[in-house]
Write a protein that holds these residues in place. Structure first.
Motif, PDB file in Angstrom:
ATOM      1  N   ALA A  55       0.839  -1.199   0.000  1.00 11.48           N
ATOM      2  CA  ALA A  55       0.000   0.000   0.000  1.00 11.48           C
ATOM      3  C   ALA A  55       0.877   1.254   0.000  1.00 11.48           C
ATOM      4  N   GLY A  56       0.513   2.207  -0.815  1.00 10.85           N
ATOM      5  CA  GLY A  56       1.251   3.463  -0.902  1.00 10.85           C
ATOM      6  C   GLY A  56       2.488   3.391  -1.779  1.00 10.85           C
ATOM      7  N   ASP A  57       2.670   2.292  -2.479  1.00  6.75           N
ATOM      8  CA  ASP A  57       3.822   2.129  -3.367  1.00  6.75           C
ATOM      9  C   ASP A  57       3.364   2.335  -4.810  1.00  6.75           C
ATOM     10  N   CYS A  58       4.258   2.803  -5.679  1.00 11.65           N
ATOM     11  CA  CYS A  58       3.932   2.949  -7.096  1.00 11.65           C
ATOM     12  C   CYS A  58       5.193   2.817  -7.934  1.00 11.65           C
ATOM     13  N   LYS A  59       4.998   2.513  -9.208  1.00 12.17           N
ATOM     14  CA  LYS A  59       6.130   2.365 -10.121  1.00 12.17           C
ATOM     15  C   LYS A  59       5.675   2.706 -11.535  1.00 12.17           C
ATOM     16  N   ARG A  60       6.598   3.300 -12.309  1.00 10.56           N
ATOM     17  CA  ARG A  60       6.330   3.696 -13.698  1.00 10.56           C
ATOM     18  C   ARG A  60       6.891   2.656 -14.662  1.00 10.56           C
ATOM     19  N   PHE A  61       6.156   2.428 -15.763  1.00 11.28           N
ATOM     20  CA  PHE A  61       6.603   1.545 -16.840  1.00 11.28           C
ATOM     21  C   PHE A  61       6.375   2.278 -18.154  1.00 11.28           C
ATOM     22  N   ILE A  62       7.457   2.503 -18.885  1.00 11.20           N
ATOM     23  CA  ILE A  62       7.376   3.163 -20.187  1.00 11.20           C
ATOM     24  C   ILE A  62       8.216   2.340 -21.154  1.00 11.20           C
ATOM     25  N   PHE A  63       7.600   1.946 -22.255  1.00  7.49           N
ATOM     26  CA  PHE A  63       8.291   1.114 -23.249  1.00  7.49           C
ATOM     27  C   PHE A  63       7.981   1.670 -24.632  1.00  7.49           C
ATOM     28  N   THR A  64       8.938   2.429 -25.181  1.00  5.74           N
ATOM     29  CA  THR A  64       8.805   2.978 -26.536  1.00  5.74           C
ATOM     30  C   THR A  64      10.063   2.611 -27.315  1.00  5.74           C
ATOM     31  N   ASN A  65      10.128   3.024 -28.567  1.00  9.67           N
ATOM     32  CA  ASN A  65      11.331   2.779 -29.374  1.00  9.67           C
ATOM     33  C   ASN A  65      12.557   3.465 -28.791  1.00  9.67           C
ATOM     34  N   LYS A  66      12.354   4.586 -28.096  1.00  9.08           N
ATOM     35  CA  LYS A  66      13.474   5.379 -27.596  1.00  9.08           C
ATOM     36  C   LYS A  66      13.671   5.309 -26.086  1.00  9.08           C
ATOM     37  N   PHE A  67      12.686   4.764 -25.355  1.00 10.14           N
ATOM     38  CA  PHE A  67      12.720   4.908 -23.905  1.00 10.14           C
ATOM     39  C   PHE A  67      12.207   3.643 -23.227  1.00 10.14           C
ATOM     40  N   ARG A  68      12.916   3.199 -22.177  1.00  8.13           N
ATOM     41  CA  ARG A  68      12.503   2.028 -21.390  1.00  8.13           C
ATOM     42  C   ARG A  68      12.654   2.327 -19.906  1.00  8.13           C
ATOM     43  N   THR A  69      11.562   2.230 -19.185  1.00  5.52           N
ATOM     44  CA  THR A  69      11.583   2.375 -17.727  1.00  5.52           C
ATOM     45  C   THR A  69      10.710   1.275 -17.141  1.00  5.52           C
ATOM     46  N   PRO A  70      11.210   0.485 -16.199  1.00  7.83           N
ATOM     47  CA  PRO A  70      12.603   0.373 -15.795  1.00  7.83           C
ATOM     48  C   PRO A  70      13.451  -0.212 -16.914  1.00  7.83           C
ATOM     49  N   GLY A  71      14.698   0.223 -16.960  1.00 10.73           N
ATOM     50  CA  GLY A  71      15.591  -0.148 -18.051  1.00 10.73           C
ATOM     51  C   GLY A  71      15.908  -1.623 -18.127  1.00 10.73           C
ATOM     52  N   ASP A  72      15.866  -2.325 -16.991  1.00 14.10           N
ATOM     53  CA  ASP A  72      16.206  -3.744 -17.005  1.00 14.10           C
ATOM     54  C   ASP A  72      14.984  -4.668 -16.962  1.00 14.10           C
ATOM     55  N   PHE A  73      13.764  -4.095 -17.078  1.00 14.35           N
ATOM     56  CA  PHE A  73      12.562  -4.940 -17.096  1.00 14.35           C
ATOM     57  C   PHE A  73      12.576  -5.798 -18.365  1.00 14.35           C
ATOM     58  N   PRO A  74      12.215  -7.087 -18.262  1.00 18.39           N
ATOM     59  CA  PRO A  74      12.248  -7.968 -19.438  1.00 18.39           C
ATOM     60  C   PRO A  74      11.043  -7.759 -20.368  1.00 18.39           C
TER      61      PRO A  74
END
Length: 170
Positions: A55-74
């Protein structure tokens, strides 16, 4: 007598229609353009490593041709993170809620909401609108988004079955 009742009824109906029209505030609930959403956590281990803890935790995921967050996510070729990316959050009851990162007031993929460390809300860096992410499920709390009634776009999560621990979709 009948004419008098009909006249009163017409006046009442016209008054009601006027009140309804004047009281309606149009809300555009499709501010964020359609974009594919599919993010898969294939195992409990993936979730424990990349997911959110409680509870109260959050995380961003962005996957485009130029950008990956988190960078090591499979990420796989099947993964899609919506229009502006995904914000995974855990509400006070321990339920996963997923939002598009794009600010619905700005409605641009590159204007993403942020959650400051220890904060209970997300904020748009451009318009300054703030959104409830752990309670009220993405409703605006201040700024132009609150004025105009633009809430964060929400997505679904479900168990993926035997081969996928958790899948986030539209």
């Amino acid at each position: 007598m009948i004419r008098s009742h009909l006249s009163r009824l017409c006046v009442i109906m016209l008054s009601l229609i006027t009140l309804i029209i004047a009281g309606c505030h149009s809300v555009d609930d499709e501010r964020i353009p359609y974009a594919e959403v599919r993010l898969t956590f294939t195992t409990v281990g993936d979730w424990n490593l990349y997911g959110i803890g409680g509870a109260g935790d959050c995380k961003r995921f962005i996957f485009t041709n130029k950008f990956r967050t988190p960078g090591d996510f499979p990420y796989t070729s099947m993964d899609r993170t919506g229009y502006g990316g995904l914000l995974l959050a855990m509400d006070a009851m321990g339920n996963l809620v997923v939002y598009d990162l794009a600010c619905p007031y700005e409605a641009r993929a590159d204007v993403r909401i942020n959650v400051a460390e220890g904060s209970t809300y997300a904020e748009c860096p451009d318009c300054g609108s703030t959104y409830e992410i752990y309670t009220n499920y993405g409703l605006p709390r201040s700024g132009p988004a609150a004025r105009d009634g633009y809430a964060l776009k929400r997505y679904s999560s479900h168990s993926g079955g035997a081969l996928e621990y958790l899948v986030i979709t539209r």
